[in-house]
Design an enzyme around this catalytic site. Structure first.
Site, PDB file in Angstrom:
ATOM      1  N   SER A 254       0.912  -1.150  -0.105  1.00 14.98           N
ATOM      2  CA  SER A 254       0.237   0.096   0.077  1.00 14.98           C
ATOM      3  C   SER A 254       0.624   1.177   0.220  1.00 14.98           C
ATOM      4  O   SER A 254       2.410   1.094   0.027  1.00 14.98           O
ATOM      5  CB  SER A 254      -1.194  -0.552   0.570  1.00 14.98           C
ATOM      6  N   LYS A 255       0.458   2.613   0.041  1.00 11.97           N
ATOM      7  CA  LYS A 255       1.303   3.087  -0.585  1.00 11.97           C
ATOM      8  C   LYS A 255       2.047   3.932   0.729  1.00 11.97           C
ATOM      9  O   LYS A 255       2.829   4.231   1.079  1.00 11.97           O
ATOM     10  CB  LYS A 255       0.384   4.710   0.106  1.00 11.97           C
ATOM     11  N   ARG A 256       1.369   3.394   1.997  1.00 11.27           N
ATOM     12  CA  ARG A 256       2.620   3.758   3.397  1.00 11.27           C
ATOM     13  C   ARG A 256       3.756   2.929   2.954  1.00 11.27           C
ATOM     14  O   ARG A 256       4.572   3.355   3.650  1.00 11.27           O
ATOM     15  CB  ARG A 256       1.797   3.102   4.489  1.00 11.27           C
ATOM     16  N   GLY A 258       5.076   2.839   0.518  1.00  8.38           N
ATOM     17  CA  GLY A 258       6.665   3.615  -1.050  1.00  8.38           C
ATOM     18  C   GLY A 258       5.345   4.014  -1.884  1.00  8.38           C
ATOM     19  O   GLY A 258       4.661   3.248  -2.582  1.00  8.38           O
TER      20      GLY A 258
END
Length: 495
Positions: A254-256, A258
């Site tokens: 997911s976005k977290r 990177g």
RNA sequence: GGCCCCAUGGUCAAGUGGUUAAGACACCGCCCUUUCACGGCGGUAACGCGGGUUCGAAUCCCGCUGGGGUCACCA
């Protein structure tokens, strides 16, 4: 005679192309190309609220950038179009009508709240939450009456609770599901549109898809799809569920974690060749020692039965290594083109520069710096000393190379010596420089390192004599004098 | 929770009953070199656990544990 291979990738235009999706698409593409088959790009935009034209364009753009092309799709058409699900509503409706006529689906009037309550009750009692079947056996009269009254309803597939459904998976083998696990799932929503499962199966059938190669998250849903294909009296396509790509902490990407989308990697300076090579190696192995596998080779060696069964954790380090490989393999001319806009932005060159000496010089700088760079950003960073004066010097370097009290006079000696060198080319500079080293009674490094630091502000880079030649006599001498002055006056700024 | 999938170094990943258990990234040494990078050489590091089957198991079977997926009128 086997029928023609037809595969598809059906992204949802609700965001950027994810690297997991890119890999799945790449596997589909490789399989199609290898089998002389057809690769279909279908846009799964049935979710009108979340689908955007913007991400549709971005996804197509990402594929083009990756070098993955398609034979049939929304932009180029094809014999089984349209290729956007939002434009295929009538096709879905016709298929639904057929199932209604055959009594294979039935209207269900249960409200979402009612179903939610059912699920909660089931959870409380520890039962699996499956549809109760409340509307399954309504009398024909009641159905007609409620339909005529305009009661909101969905359509559910009438499934058989006995027996089992087998998914023949090319990667995992046969996977058996008990039919008692499959309830009467919804195929048509109350807003008069098909569910994903329904649209997907209808399209795969209508588009003559021979192999469904998709992510593993769909494996659990596949028995439903098989049941649907059976309801249509058709043979299901072959399935191949490729493993997921996980984040370093083994959770879903997911976005977290990177960069997760193709466009992000593109912006980071990752080359498409590198990304596609990396994606191939994530879940597939040629079976030998090869790590560098370009598209053409991949088409030859790819095979579904060599795709791994287990999920893979992605590792940026290896991607960067591959990128470094492909980056260095490029001709300097190509690279100049790639970084041109950046060079303009930094003011290193005029946007409309045509002077061949300037262009040749830039090419030379790129050529020397490129071999020690892993990506465009590295390269531009390394080119800095050749376009900007030196204001600060590497901290560690200063302590090590500028500490000898004789440094200023030595730098000046070098400047004086360079003033008489002609032609000002690396080999000539080198012999002259080495002669000076002998005259001063020094070891090569004792003079080379301080000079490099004085000239570039850093301790790394191309060979010193190439550096001097690239800088040119005037600039080199000036920088040596400046550094000498700064050291002598104790005004060396460090970084 | 039910169901399904999976399990070799930190990561990717060869391996399909008998191997000193490949290779790559990362890491650490050494070499090359004026530095860095490249390259070369070498090193640390793995079959999740427990039962079977077998002369012999990383490979086959069962259980456990762990991870993931899925059970939506989202795709």
């Amino acid at each position: 005679m086997d029928k023609q291979v037809r595969v598809r990738f059906a992204p949802s235009p609700t965001g950027a192309l994810h690297i997991g999706g890119a890999r799945t698409a790449y596997f589909n593409w490789l399989f199609a190309r290898q089998q002389q088959g057809v690769f279909v790009l279908r846009i799964d935009d049935t979710d009108r609220a979340r689908s955007t034209e913007e991400s549709y364009r971005q996804i197509l753009d990402s594929f083009r950038w990756l070098g993955i092309d398609w034979d049939e799709g929304p932009d180029c058409g094809g014999p089984y179009g349209p290729y956007r699900q939002s434009e295929r509503t009538e096709i879905y409706r016709n298929h639904l009508q057929r199932l209604i006529a055959e009594g294979k689906v039935y209207p269900c009037f249960c409200s979402a709240e009612q179903l939610q309550a059912d699920r909660e009750e089931a959870a409380r009692e520890g039962r699996p939450s499956r549809y109760s079947g409340r509307c399954r056996d309504l009398s024909a009269e009641e159905r007609e009456r409620r339909l005529a009254a305009g009661e909101p309803h969905v359509y559910r597939l009438r499934t058989d609770a006995t027996g089992e459904t087998v998914v023949h998976d090319l990667i995992r083998g046969d996977v058996v599901f008990q039919n008692s696990e499959i309830d009467d799932f919804i195929v048509w929503k109350a807003d008069d549109s098909p569910t994903y499962h329904f649209a997907s199966c209808v399209d795969d059938l209508a588009m003559r898809i021979s192999h469904v190669i998709r992510a593993e998250e769909h494996l659990s849903n596949t028995p439903r799809h098989v049941t649907l294909f059976e309801a249509f009296g058709s043979e299901a396509p072959a399935f191949a569920h490729v493993p997921m790509i996980l984040a370093p902490d083994r959770s879903k990407l997911s976005k977290r974690h990177g960069a997760t989308s193709v466009s992000e990697y593109r912006e980071m300076g990752i080359l498409p060749e590198a990304l596609v090579n990396y994606l191939l190696l994530l879940g597939f192995s040629p079976g030998d020692d090869r790590e560098i596998v370009d598209r053409e080779t991949a088409i030859e060696v790819f095979s579904l039965d060599r795709v791994a069964k287990h999920a893979a954790v992605y590792d940026v380090k290896k991607l960067e290594w591959l990128n470094a490989h492909y980056f260095r393999a490029q001709s300097p001319d190509v690279v100049v083109g790639q970084i041109w806009d950046e060079l303009v932005r930094f003011g290193y060159v005029a946007a409309n520069e045509v002077d061949r000496h300037v262009l040749a010089w830039i090419r030379t700088v790129v050529e020397f710096v490129q071999t020690r760079s892993r990506n465009a950003a590295d390269l531009i960073d390394g080119m800095r000393p050749y376009f900007e004066g030196i204001t600060a010097y590497d901290d560690k370097g200063v302590r090590k190379q500028f500490s000898d009290p004789a440094t200023p006079e030595r730098l000046r000696a070098v400047a004086q010596r360079l003033a008489g060198v002609a032609p000002f080319t690396a080999p000539v500079i080198e012999s002259s420089f080495r002669a000076l080293i002998d005259e001063l009674g020094l070891k090569a490094g004792q003079l080379i390192h301080p000079v490099r630091l004085a000239l570039t502000g850093v301790t790394v880079g191309p060979g010193l004599f190439d550096v001097i030649a690239m800088l040119g006599r005037e600039e080199a001498c000036q920088r040596l004098e400046i550094a000498a002055e700064r050291i002598a006056s104790g005004t060396v700024a460090t970084k």
